[in-house]
Scaffold this motif. Structure first.
Motif, PDB file in Angstrom:
ATOM      1  N   ARG A   1      -4.290  -7.003  -4.639  1.00  0.00           N
ATOM      2  CA  ARG A   1      -4.476  -5.570  -4.889  1.00  0.00           C
ATOM      3  C   ARG A   1      -5.010  -5.351  -6.303  1.00  0.00           C
ATOM      4  NH1 ARG A   1      -2.850  -1.753  -1.561  1.00  0.00           N
ATOM      5  NH2 ARG A   1      -2.779  -0.213  -3.233  1.00  0.00           N
ATOM      6  N   VAL A   2      -4.426  -6.038  -7.273  1.00  0.00           N
ATOM      7  CA  VAL A   2      -4.865  -5.885  -8.666  1.00  0.00           C
ATOM      8  C   VAL A   2      -6.311  -6.342  -8.809  1.00  0.00           C
ATOM      9  CG1 VAL A   2      -4.481  -6.667 -11.037  1.00  0.00           C
ATOM     10  CG2 VAL A   2      -2.519  -6.068  -9.588  1.00  0.00           C
ATOM     11  N   ASP A   3      -6.637  -7.508  -8.237  1.00  0.00           N
ATOM     12  CA  ASP A   3      -7.999  -8.041  -8.328  1.00  0.00           C
ATOM     13  C   ASP A   3      -9.029  -7.107  -7.682  1.00  0.00           C
ATOM     14  OD1 ASP A   3      -7.040 -10.256  -9.648  1.00  0.00           O
ATOM     15  OD2 ASP A   3      -7.117 -11.576  -7.892  1.00  0.00           O
ATOM     16  N   ALA A   4      -8.604  -6.382  -6.640  1.00  0.00           N
ATOM     17  CA  ALA A   4      -9.502  -5.464  -5.939  1.00  0.00           C
ATOM     18  C   ALA A   4      -9.582  -4.101  -6.628  1.00  0.00           C
ATOM     19  CB  ALA A   4      -9.044  -5.299  -4.492  1.00  0.00           C
ATOM     20  N   GLY A   5      -8.833  -3.940  -7.719  1.00  0.00           N
ATOM     21  CA  GLY A   5      -8.845  -2.670  -8.433  1.00  0.00           C
ATOM     22  C   GLY A   5      -8.011  -1.584  -7.766  1.00  0.00           C
ATOM     23  N   LEU A   6      -7.128  -1.992  -6.859  1.00  0.00           N
ATOM     24  CA  LEU A   6      -6.247  -1.039  -6.178  1.00  0.00           C
ATOM     25  C   LEU A   6      -4.977  -0.843  -6.995  1.00  0.00           C
ATOM     26  CD1 LEU A   6      -6.614  -2.459  -2.565  1.00  0.00           C
ATOM     27  CD2 LEU A   6      -7.666  -0.371  -3.481  1.00  0.00           C
ATOM     28  N   PRO A   7      -4.365   0.322  -6.890  1.00  0.00           N
ATOM     29  CA  PRO A   7      -3.126   0.541  -7.638  1.00  0.00           C
ATOM     30  C   PRO A   7      -2.011  -0.384  -7.143  1.00  0.00           C
ATOM     31  CG  PRO A   7      -3.559   2.396  -6.182  1.00  0.00           C
ATOM     32  CD  PRO A   7      -4.747   1.492  -6.102  1.00  0.00           C
ATOM     33  N   MET A   8      -1.207  -0.858  -8.082  1.00  0.00           N
ATOM     34  CA  MET A   8      -0.069  -1.715  -7.748  1.00  0.00           C
ATOM     35  C   MET A   8       1.017  -1.399  -8.772  1.00  0.00           C
ATOM     36  SD  MET A   8       1.958  -4.520  -7.504  1.00  0.00           S
ATOM     37  CE  MET A   8       1.608  -5.628  -8.852  1.00  0.00           C
TER      38      MET A   8
ATOM     39  N   ASP B   1       3.207  -1.485 -13.928  1.00  0.00           N
ATOM     40  CA  ASP B   1       1.915  -1.411 -13.242  1.00  0.00           C
ATOM     41  C   ASP B   1       1.204  -2.758 -13.330  1.00  0.00           C
ATOM     42  OD1 ASP B   1       2.355   1.212 -12.605  1.00  0.00           O
ATOM     43  OD2 ASP B   1       0.765   2.021 -13.883  1.00  0.00           O
ATOM     44  N   ASP B   2       0.740  -3.223 -12.171  1.00  0.00           N
ATOM     45  CA  ASP B   2      -0.025  -4.476 -12.052  1.00  0.00           C
ATOM     46  C   ASP B   2       0.766  -5.712 -12.461  1.00  0.00           C
ATOM     47  OD1 ASP B   2      -2.150  -2.880 -11.248  1.00  0.00           O
ATOM     48  OD2 ASP B   2      -3.031  -2.797 -13.246  1.00  0.00           O
ATOM     49  N   GLN B   3       2.101  -5.622 -12.464  1.00  0.00           N
ATOM     50  CA  GLN B   3       2.950  -6.733 -12.898  1.00  0.00           C
ATOM     51  C   GLN B   3       3.855  -7.215 -11.761  1.00  0.00           C
ATOM     52  OE1 GLN B   3       2.722  -7.920 -16.156  1.00  0.00           O
ATOM     53  NE2 GLN B   3       1.054  -6.429 -16.307  1.00  0.00           N
ATOM     54  N   VAL B   4       4.179  -8.490 -11.794  1.00  0.00           N
ATOM     55  CA  VAL B   4       5.212  -9.065 -10.937  1.00  0.00           C
ATOM     56  C   VAL B   4       6.262  -9.641 -11.864  1.00  0.00           C
ATOM     57  CG1 VAL B   4       5.774 -10.784  -9.185  1.00  0.00           C
ATOM     58  CG2 VAL B   4       3.571  -9.587  -9.082  1.00  0.00           C
ATOM     59  N   LEU B   5       7.486  -9.204 -11.689  1.00  0.00           N
ATOM     60  CA  LEU B   5       8.602  -9.629 -12.524  1.00  0.00           C
ATOM     61  C   LEU B   5       9.584 -10.404 -11.657  1.00  0.00           C
ATOM     62  CD1 LEU B   5       9.759  -9.210 -15.417  1.00  0.00           C
ATOM     63  CD2 LEU B   5      10.927  -7.203 -14.530  1.00  0.00           C
ATOM     64  N   TYR B   6      10.093 -11.512 -12.194  1.00  0.00           N
ATOM     65  CA  TYR B   6      11.000 -12.360 -11.428  1.00  0.00           C
ATOM     66  C   TYR B   6      12.422 -12.261 -11.965  1.00  0.00           C
ATOM     67  CZ  TYR B   6       6.822 -14.363  -9.407  1.00  0.00           C
ATOM     68  OH  TYR B   6       5.635 -14.509  -8.755  1.00  0.00           O
ATOM     69  N   ILE B   7      13.369 -12.184 -11.035  1.00  0.00           N
ATOM     70  CA  ILE B   7      14.796 -12.180 -11.365  1.00  0.00           C
ATOM     71  C   ILE B   7      15.402 -13.400 -10.704  1.00  0.00           C
ATOM     72  CG2 ILE B   7      16.985 -11.004 -10.923  1.00  0.00           C
ATOM     73  CD1 ILE B   7      15.597  -8.383 -11.260  1.00  0.00           C
ATOM     74  N   PRO B   8      16.254 -14.174 -11.405  1.00  0.00           N
ATOM     75  CA  PRO B   8      16.862 -13.826 -12.678  1.00  0.00           C
ATOM     76  C   PRO B   8      15.871 -13.932 -13.834  1.00  0.00           C
ATOM     77  CG  PRO B   8      17.727 -15.933 -11.891  1.00  0.00           C
ATOM     78  CD  PRO B   8      16.819 -15.402 -10.841  1.00  0.00           C
ATOM     79  N   LEU B   9      16.124 -13.071 -14.828  1.00  0.00           N
ATOM     80  CA  LEU B   9      15.272 -13.030 -16.014  1.00  0.00           C
ATOM     81  C   LEU B   9      15.411 -14.303 -16.832  1.00  0.00           C
ATOM     82  CD1 LEU B   9      15.859  -9.333 -17.105  1.00  0.00           C
ATOM     83  CD2 LEU B   9      13.868 -10.275 -15.942  1.00  0.00           C
TER      84      LEU B   9
ATOM     85  N   ALA C   1       0.838  -1.205   0.000  1.00  0.00           N
ATOM     86  CA  ALA C   1       0.000   0.000   0.000  1.00  0.00           C
ATOM     87  C   ALA C   1       0.872   1.253   0.000  1.00  0.00           C
ATOM     88  CB  ALA C   1      -0.932  -0.010   1.207  1.00  0.00           C
ATOM     89  N   TRP C   2       1.937   1.250   0.796  1.00  0.00           N
ATOM     90  CA  TRP C   2       2.839   2.401   0.816  1.00  0.00           C
ATOM     91  C   TRP C   2       3.483   2.573  -0.555  1.00  0.00           C
ATOM     92  CZ3 TRP C   2       7.592   4.230  -0.192  1.00  0.00           C
ATOM     93  CH2 TRP C   2       7.960   5.442   0.385  1.00  0.00           C
ATOM     94  N   ALA C   3       3.935   1.481  -1.143  1.00  0.00           N
ATOM     95  CA  ALA C   3       4.548   1.550  -2.475  1.00  0.00           C
ATOM     96  C   ALA C   3       3.567   2.136  -3.482  1.00  0.00           C
ATOM     97  CB  ALA C   3       5.013   0.160  -2.917  1.00  0.00           C
ATOM     98  N   ALA C   4       2.317   1.732  -3.403  1.00  0.00           N
ATOM     99  CA  ALA C   4       1.304   2.254  -4.324  1.00  0.00           C
ATOM    100  C   ALA C   4       1.055   3.741  -4.076  1.00  0.00           C
ATOM    101  CB  ALA C   4       0.007   1.463  -4.184  1.00  0.00           C
ATOM    102  N   ASP C   5       0.965   4.135  -2.810  1.00  0.00           N
ATOM    103  CA  ASP C   5       0.733   5.541  -2.481  1.00  0.00           C
ATOM    104  C   ASP C   5       1.836   6.447  -3.022  1.00  0.00           C
ATOM    105  OD1 ASP C   5      -1.608   4.888  -1.156  1.00  0.00           O
ATOM    106  OD2 ASP C   5      -0.727   5.016   0.855  1.00  0.00           O
ATOM    107  N   TRP C   6       3.051   5.917  -3.081  1.00  0.00           N
ATOM    108  CA  TRP C   6       4.208   6.710  -3.510  1.00  0.00           C
ATOM    109  C   TRP C   6       4.700   6.313  -4.904  1.00  0.00           C
ATOM    110  CZ3 TRP C   6       5.586  10.972  -0.947  1.00  0.00           C
ATOM    111  CH2 TRP C   6       5.056  11.131   0.327  1.00  0.00           C
TER     112      TRP C   6
END
Length: 116
Positions: free
Chosen positions: A69-76, A108-116, A45-50
């Motif tokens: 958060r994405v499913d609830a329509g909240l910013p991510m 936005d609304d993505q999760v990225l995994y490292i290593p690529l 939530a803090w990350a989204a707010d900022w």
């Protein structure tokens, strides 16, 4: 360039590597904003707010809360999940590629995994 929030579990060597590579990068640590020990939904939530992309090693639970958060329509604004066993040099290189190629809203609304 993406604005970042480093989770408290992020390996400090990775953060140092990124800071050395990108002078003036906009990154804050959870510890520096009074969220040490906060649960994942609070950090997200803090990350989204900022409008900051969260960088974390917490592949166990952060993804679930980010998706909620994405499913609830909240910013991510995005999450970069780093596998803890990944070599630090590879992680820094992958992060450099991401930071050089992606703009503010590209995760936005993505999760990225490292290593690529």
């Amino acid at each position: 360039m993406l604005s970042l929030l480093a989770d408290e579990n992020l390996d400090a060597n990775i953060l140092r590597g990124v800071l050395r590579r990108f002078d003036g990068i906009d990154v804050v640590r959870v510890q520096d904003i009074g969220l040490t020990g906060a649960d994942d939904p609070t950090v997200l939530a803090w990350a989204a707010d900022w409008s900051r992309v969260l960088i974390t090693h917490d592949v166990e639970t952060v993804t679930r809360y980010a998706c909620e958060r994405v499913d609830a329509g909240l910013p991510m604004p995005g999450v970069i999940e780093i596998v803890a066993s990944a070599p630090i040099g590879k992680v820094v290189e992958d992060l450099a590629l991401i930071l050089e190629c992606l703009g503010d809203d590209d995760l936005d609304d993505q999760v990225l995994y490292i290593p690529l």
